[in-house]
Design a protein around this motif. Structure first.
Motif, mmCIF file in Angstrom:
data_model
loop_
_atom_site.group_PDB
_atom_site.id
_atom_site.type_symbol
_atom_site.label_atom_id
_atom_site.label_comp_id
_atom_site.label_asym_id
_atom_site.label_seq_id
_atom_site.Cartn_x
_atom_site.Cartn_y
_atom_site.Cartn_z
ATOM 1 N N ALA A 96 0.820 -1.221 0.000
ATOM 2 C CA ALA A 96 0.000 0.000 0.000
ATOM 3 C C ALA A 96 0.846 1.259 0.000
ATOM 4 C CB ALA A 96 -0.923 0.007 1.212
ATOM 5 N N LYS A 97 2.167 1.114 0.138
ATOM 6 C CA LYS A 97 3.079 2.262 0.254
ATOM 7 C C LYS A 97 2.572 3.213 1.348
ATOM 8 C CE LYS A 97 6.110 1.520 -3.102
ATOM 9 N NZ LYS A 97 5.846 0.089 -3.245
ATOM 10 N N LEU A 98 2.325 2.625 2.535
ATOM 11 C CA LEU A 98 1.691 3.370 3.619
ATOM 12 C C LEU A 98 2.367 3.076 4.952
ATOM 13 C CD1 LEU A 98 -0.958 5.146 4.186
ATOM 14 C CD2 LEU A 98 -1.945 2.987 4.969
ATOM 15 N N CYS A 139 -0.843 8.741 9.884
ATOM 16 C CA CYS A 139 -0.984 7.850 8.730
ATOM 17 C C CYS A 139 -0.233 8.561 7.595
ATOM 18 C CB CYS A 139 -2.467 7.678 8.394
ATOM 19 S SG CYS A 139 -2.758 6.905 6.808
ATOM 20 N N ASN A 185 1.172 8.443 3.783
ATOM 21 C CA ASN A 185 1.044 7.798 2.482
ATOM 22 C C ASN A 185 2.221 8.187 1.582
ATOM 23 O OD1 ASN A 185 -0.459 6.384 0.326
ATOM 24 N ND2 ASN A 185 -0.594 8.420 -0.575
ATOM 25 N N ASP A 211 2.405 6.741 -1.626
ATOM 26 C CA ASP A 211 1.995 6.287 -2.959
ATOM 27 C C ASP A 211 1.615 7.477 -3.840
ATOM 28 O OD1 ASP A 211 1.303 4.690 -5.074
ATOM 29 O OD2 ASP A 211 -0.676 4.173 -4.295
ATOM 30 N N LYS A 225 1.837 12.227 1.778
ATOM 31 C CA LYS A 225 0.725 12.775 2.563
ATOM 32 C C LYS A 225 0.846 12.285 3.995
ATOM 33 C CE LYS A 225 -2.321 12.087 -1.430
ATOM 34 N NZ LYS A 225 -3.471 11.260 -1.918
ATOM 35 N N SER A 239 -9.979 0.837 -1.580
ATOM 36 C CA SER A 239 -9.137 1.899 -1.039
ATOM 37 C C SER A 239 -9.876 2.556 0.112
ATOM 38 C CB SER A 239 -8.781 2.930 -2.114
ATOM 39 O OG SER A 239 -9.945 3.557 -2.611
ATOM 40 N N TYR A 266 -8.469 12.358 1.440
ATOM 41 C CA TYR A 266 -7.303 11.608 0.969
ATOM 42 C C TYR A 266 -7.701 10.179 0.638
ATOM 43 C CZ TYR A 266 -4.918 15.452 3.403
ATOM 44 O OH TYR A 266 -4.512 16.681 3.841
ATOM 45 N N ILE A 294 -6.301 6.607 0.153
ATOM 46 C CA ILE A 294 -5.073 5.877 0.485
ATOM 47 C C ILE A 294 -5.319 4.363 0.425
ATOM 48 C CG2 ILE A 294 -4.246 7.755 1.961
ATOM 49 C CD1 ILE A 294 -5.060 5.954 4.379
ATOM 50 N N ALA A 295 -4.246 3.620 0.568
ATOM 51 C CA ALA A 295 -4.284 2.154 0.686
ATOM 52 C C ALA A 295 -5.087 1.492 -0.429
ATOM 53 C CB ALA A 295 -4.839 1.756 2.057
#
Length: 332
Positions: free
Chosen positions: A230-232, A239, A241, A243, A247, A272, A282, A284-285
């Motif tokens: 997830a590049k998280l 949290c 991010n 990706d 963020k 997501s 936002y 994310i994931a």
């Protein structure tokens, strides 16, 4: 000040490396097409003239060849829905049938061609019965009845092949396809990762030294966990991010969170998480739903964020849409 976190550095390096790979693919694709073009030029340089091929009875199709044309082309058949047509042309001794585009015809249809022959290149094609019939009808119009050319003598005048200058690409189709695929993939990779790299770097430049230090410590904390797919990063307080861009969202700033499902032909393909603060939303994931591992990672991320803030609105509903609007309006 710069980030010391390894994953942040990796993202920057990956974006740069992917741009380099994209450029390499473009260069490789161009090289493949250039190689094919050189081979094509070489094939025409080594080609036999049309008359030699006919005399050798080597009437195979798709052979590179040429005619040194010394007469204006004479039209005798037109293709449907195109300006390309069949013409009778000749060198200093013999007549031939040639399939020409309008532009090629215009280059040959000049008064100086008799004294300045034009080399006409193309590939051989088999003369069909329709072309043969039309050519005979045209030629016999100008001959008396005692001097008519019969069908059985046609080959002695024109052979069994004609020169196609319109569809004369001798480069293998597979080579063309591979070359263009490399160029297309390379261009897409270069553009996508160049944009990603620029966005990521701009997001980092907007951060102050204090913010970089704070977030760097958060990500390097033993309590933090990075989800590669997830590049998280989920840190003790943020949290983060990685990706596409950088963020950083503080858990306490989250007002509303809900899941988004992407479908293709009514089949779930990815999930997501949408996180809304007072000022922004936002996404994310973003993870596929095709593997069990991705589903488990997604659920773990969702539950972990949920556990960090017990006051946020959860789930997409008309009630939560209304509440979120009220909250943002009150704090505007």
């Amino acid at each position: 000040m710069k980030f010391t976190n390894l994953e942040v550095r990796n993202v920057k390096n990956q974006n740069r490396n992917n741009v380099i790979i994209g450029i390499f693919f473009v260069i490789l694709g161009l090289a493949i097409l250039l190689w094919g073009s050189i081979k094509e030029d070489s094939a025409y340089e080594q080609a036999l003239d049309m008359n030699t091929i006919i005399e050798n009875s080597n009437d195979q199709e798709e052979q590179p060849t040429y005619i040194n044309v010394q007469s204006k082309p004479y039209l005798f058949a037109v293709s449907n829905d195109t300006t390309d047509a069949y013409y009778i042309v000749s060198d200093d001794k013999y007549m031939y049938i040639a399939y020409l585009s309008k532009d090629t015809f215009n280059k040959l249809n000049v008064d100086s061609i008799e004294s300045n022959p034009v080399r006409l290149q193309g590939v051989t094609k088999t003369i069909t019965s329709d072309i043969k019939s039309l050519a005979l009808d045209t030629i016999n119009e100008y001959r008396n009845e005692d001097n008519q050319i019969v069908a059985s003598d046609f080959a002695s005048y024109f052979g069994t092949i004609y020169l196609d200058t319109v569809n004369a690409d001798t480069m293998p189709a597979l080579q063309l396809i591979i070359g263009f695929i490399f160029i297309l993939v390379g261009l897409l990779m270069t553009i996508i990762y160049l944009i990603k790299g620029i966005r990521f770097n701009l997001a980092l430049k907007r951060l102050s030294s204090d913010e970089i230090s704070l977030l760097d410590n958060e990500m390097n904390s033993k309590e933090s966990f990075f989800y590669e797919r997830a590049k998280l990063y989920l840190t003790p307080n943020y949290c983060i991010n990685l990706d596409g861009t950088f963020k950083a969202i503080k858990y306490s700033d989250i007002i509303w969170m809900y899941s988004i499902t992407q479908r293709v032909n009514f089949i779930k393909t990815s999930n997501s998480i949408m996180i809304a603060t007072l000022t922004k939303k936002y996404n994310i994931a973003s993870l596929d739903t095709l593997t069990r591992a991705s589903k488990e990672i997604y659920e773990e991320i969702y539950k972990t964020i949920l556990s960090k803030n017990d006051t946020m609105l959860v789930g997409y509903s008309n009630e939560n849409i209304k509440k979120y609007k009220e909250i943002t309006k009150e704090n505007a």
